[in-house]
Design a protein around this motif. Structure first.
Motif, PDB file in Angstrom:
ATOM      1  N   LYS A   1       3.377  -2.065   8.767  1.00 26.85           N
ATOM      2  CA  LYS A   1       4.574  -2.398   7.998  1.00 26.85           C
ATOM      3  C   LYS A   1       5.264  -3.656   8.537  1.00 26.85           C
ATOM      4  O   LYS A   1       6.428  -3.898   8.240  1.00 26.85           O
ATOM      5  CB  LYS A   1       5.570  -1.231   8.032  1.00 26.85           C
ATOM      6  N   GLY A   2       4.535  -4.449   9.305  1.00 23.39           N
ATOM      7  CA  GLY A   2       5.115  -5.654   9.867  1.00 23.39           C
ATOM      8  C   GLY A   2       5.254  -6.767   8.848  1.00 23.39           C
ATOM      9  O   GLY A   2       4.780  -6.681   7.705  1.00 23.39           O
ATOM     10  N   GLU A   3       5.935  -7.837   9.295  1.00 24.98           N
ATOM     11  CA  GLU A   3       6.191  -8.954   8.383  1.00 24.98           C
ATOM     12  C   GLU A   3       4.895  -9.624   7.937  1.00 24.98           C
ATOM     13  O   GLU A   3       4.734  -9.984   6.753  1.00 24.98           O
ATOM     14  CB  GLU A   3       7.080  -9.988   9.088  1.00 24.98           C
ATOM     15  N   VAL A   4       3.956  -9.819   8.868  1.00 27.73           N
ATOM     16  CA  VAL A   4       2.692 -10.460   8.519  1.00 27.73           C
ATOM     17  C   VAL A   4       1.895  -9.583   7.550  1.00 27.73           C
ATOM     18  O   VAL A   4       1.262 -10.079   6.599  1.00 27.73           O
ATOM     19  CB  VAL A   4       1.870 -10.762   9.783  1.00 27.73           C
ATOM     20  N   ALA A   5       1.935  -8.268   7.770  1.00 30.57           N
ATOM     21  CA  ALA A   5       1.241  -7.350   6.859  1.00 30.57           C
ATOM     22  C   ALA A   5       1.832  -7.420   5.462  1.00 30.57           C
ATOM     23  O   ALA A   5       1.099  -7.367   4.463  1.00 30.57           O
ATOM     24  CB  ALA A   5       1.320  -5.923   7.401  1.00 30.57           C
ATOM     25  N   GLU A   6       3.164  -7.560   5.384  1.00 27.68           N
ATOM     26  CA  GLU A   6       3.799  -7.708   4.068  1.00 27.68           C
ATOM     27  C   GLU A   6       3.330  -8.989   3.377  1.00 27.68           C
ATOM     28  O   GLU A   6       3.098  -9.015   2.158  1.00 27.68           O
ATOM     29  CB  GLU A   6       5.324  -7.727   4.231  1.00 27.68           C
ATOM     30  N   LEU A   7       3.192 -10.064   4.166  1.00 30.80           N
ATOM     31  CA  LEU A   7       2.675 -11.311   3.589  1.00 30.80           C
ATOM     32  C   LEU A   7       1.263 -11.127   3.051  1.00 30.80           C
ATOM     33  O   LEU A   7       0.928 -11.598   1.947  1.00 30.80           O
ATOM     34  CB  LEU A   7       2.687 -12.416   4.657  1.00 30.80           C
ATOM     35  N   TRP A   8       0.412 -10.426   3.819  1.00 35.11           N
ATOM     36  CA  TRP A   8      -0.966 -10.211   3.367  1.00 35.11           C
ATOM     37  C   TRP A   8      -0.996  -9.372   2.086  1.00 35.11           C
ATOM     38  O   TRP A   8      -1.804  -9.648   1.182  1.00 35.11           O
ATOM     39  CB  TRP A   8      -1.790  -9.521   4.459  1.00 35.11           C
ATOM     40  N   ARG A   9      -0.141  -8.369   2.010  1.00 34.97           N
ATOM     41  CA  ARG A   9      -0.119  -7.559   0.786  1.00 34.97           C
ATOM     42  C   ARG A   9       0.351  -8.392  -0.409  1.00 34.97           C
ATOM     43  O   ARG A   9      -0.173  -8.259  -1.516  1.00 34.97           O
ATOM     44  CB  ARG A   9       0.792  -6.343   1.003  1.00 34.97           C
ATOM     45  N   ALA A  10       1.347  -9.270  -0.166  1.00 31.89           N
ATOM     46  CA  ALA A  10       1.811 -10.142  -1.248  1.00 31.89           C
ATOM     47  C   ALA A  10       0.702 -11.101  -1.684  1.00 31.89           C
ATOM     48  O   ALA A  10       0.490 -11.342  -2.893  1.00 31.89           O
ATOM     49  CB  ALA A  10       3.047 -10.913  -0.803  1.00 31.89           C
ATOM     50  N   ILE A  11      -0.030 -11.637  -0.698  1.00 29.27           N
ATOM     51  CA  ILE A  11      -1.136 -12.545  -1.022  1.00 29.27           C
ATOM     52  C   ILE A  11      -2.229 -11.805  -1.774  1.00 29.27           C
ATOM     53  O   ILE A  11      -2.858 -12.347  -2.711  1.00 29.27           O
ATOM     54  CB  ILE A  11      -1.686 -13.178   0.269  1.00 29.27           C
ATOM     55  N   ALA A  12      -2.490 -10.551  -1.359  1.00 26.71           N
ATOM     56  CA  ALA A  12      -3.506  -9.754  -2.062  1.00 26.71           C
ATOM     57  C   ALA A  12      -3.113  -9.547  -3.520  1.00 26.71           C
ATOM     58  O   ALA A  12      -3.966  -9.625  -4.432  1.00 26.71           O
ATOM     59  CB  ALA A  12      -3.696  -8.410  -1.353  1.00 26.71           C
ATOM     60  N   ARG A  13      -1.824  -9.296  -3.784  1.00 28.73           N
ATOM     61  CA  ARG A  13      -1.363  -9.142  -5.169  1.00 28.73           C
ATOM     62  C   ARG A  13      -1.500 -10.451  -5.941  1.00 28.73           C
ATOM     63  O   ARG A  13      -1.927 -10.470  -7.107  1.00 28.73           O
ATOM     64  CB  ARG A  13       0.083  -8.653  -5.194  1.00 28.73           C
ATOM     65  N   LEU A  14      -1.136 -11.547  -5.269  1.00 26.30           N
ATOM     66  CA  LEU A  14      -1.290 -12.845  -5.928  1.00 26.30           C
ATOM     67  C   LEU A  14      -2.758 -13.120  -6.252  1.00 26.30           C
ATOM     68  O   LEU A  14      -3.095 -13.642  -7.338  1.00 26.30           O
ATOM     69  CB  LEU A  14      -0.744 -13.953  -5.014  1.00 26.30           C
ATOM     70  N   LYS A  15      -3.644 -12.779  -5.319  1.00 24.97           N
ATOM     71  CA  LYS A  15      -5.073 -12.985  -5.547  1.00 24.97           C
ATOM     72  C   LYS A  15      -5.555 -12.135  -6.730  1.00 24.97           C
ATOM     73  O   LYS A  15      -6.321 -12.617  -7.598  1.00 24.97           O
ATOM     74  CB  LYS A  15      -5.861 -12.629  -4.295  1.00 24.97           C
ATOM     75  N   ALA A  16      -5.086 -10.884  -6.741  1.00 24.86           N
ATOM     76  CA  ALA A  16      -5.486  -9.995  -7.846  1.00 24.86           C
ATOM     77  C   ALA A  16      -4.987 -10.538  -9.179  1.00 24.86           C
ATOM     78  O   ALA A  16      -5.720 -10.543 -10.179  1.00 24.86           O
ATOM     79  CB  ALA A  16      -4.950  -8.580  -7.602  1.00 24.86           C
TER      80      ALA A  16
END
Length: 281
Positions: A237-252
């Motif tokens: 639930k860290g800040e970097v993990a949130e960025l990766w999840r946001a990037i994953a959504r953008l990629k999708a």
């Protein structure tokens, strides 16, 4: 772990280092205070011995005043001074005898027999001088000269020992102070070096490297490289993990949009083929 928690852990490690240095400082101050107490006691011992040695010298001088007196009146003046000097010596000896300091009691035990004989003889000299028997007082004092010499030898021995103890205690305090100064300097240098290394490692490993990876992935996706892998973040639930999840959504979303665009292009191509077929027919 989030960046905030990692930074807090780093700050906590700095606090631990500070506590260690502070604890060492407090321990050193307590030890130095103890050593200064020992130095003060050694100084007091040396002062007391020098003081009683000076009193004995006064007793000797007043006794000689009696021996050299021209008449009974002059002898009585010196006898009064001698009696007061003997009282002072007895007060000091009594303070040593009743002292809580084991060293002072041992000092009293060492010189007490000789001192008592010395005082007793001088009391007799005072009595004879007050009676006007100057010759008898002189004879008594002269015959007991060996007792006085023995007492002063004992006192001189105590003076030497007290000065030696004082010098030794002072040297130990100076050596301890120098050692602790060196220890504090080394600890401060190592602490600063440790803090700098930990800070650099934390920033590089937990902040700079993950952000560079995130930035590189974003750039690749923006260039249309939709096959760029995005790390999965399941429980973090860290800040970097949130960025990766946001990037994953953008990629999708980008992949979905690419599919829509491809489908639209395919539909347009099919419509163009049908229109051409109609014209040919």
């Amino acid at each position: 772990m989030s960046i905030r928690l990692r930074l807090m852990a780093l700050i906590a490690s700095f606090a631990v280092m500070s506590l260690l240095i502070t604890s060492l400082a407090l321990m050193s101050l307590d030890r130095y205070k103890t050593m200064m107490g020992a130095y003060g006691a050694a100084y007091e011992h040396a002062y007391d011995i020098e003081r009683i040695n000076h009193m004995v010298s006064n007793v000797v001088m007043e006794s000689r005043g009696i021996y050299l007196s021209q008449d009974a009146a002059e002898a009585k003046v010196f006898a009064g001074n001698l009696s007061r000097s003997l009282n002072e010596v007895e007060r000091v000896l009594q303070s040593w005898q009743q002292s809580k300091d084991a060293e002072e009691r041992a000092r009293y035990t060492e010189i007490e027999p000789t001192a008592r004989t010395f005082i007793a003889v001088r009391r007799q000299v005072v009595a004879l001088a007050n009676e006007g028997a100057i010759d008898k007082a002189t004879a008594l004092g002269t015959s007991s000269r060996e007792d006085r010499i023995q007492l002063q030898k004992s006192l001189d021995k105590l003076v030497v020992e007290a000065r030696k103890d004082l010098t030794s205690t002072q040297a130990k305090a100076a050596a301890f102070s120098a050692q602790r100064s060196q220890t504090f300097l080394l600890m401060a240098l190592f602490s600063i070096a440790g803090i700098l290394c930990l800070s650099a490692l934390a920033i590089l490993h937990f902040i700079t490297r993950p952000l560079r990876h995130v930035a590189g992935t974003i750039i690749s996706l923006s260039e249309g490289k939709l096959d760029t892998p995005v790390p999965e973040q399941t429980g973090d639930k860290g800040e970097v993990a949130e960025l990766w999840r946001a990037i994953a959504r953008l990629k999708a979303h980008a992949i979905e949009a690419e599919k829509i665009v491809a489908a639209q292009r395919e539909a347009e191509r099919l419509q163009a083929l049908e229109a051409r077929q109609l014209i040919l027919d």
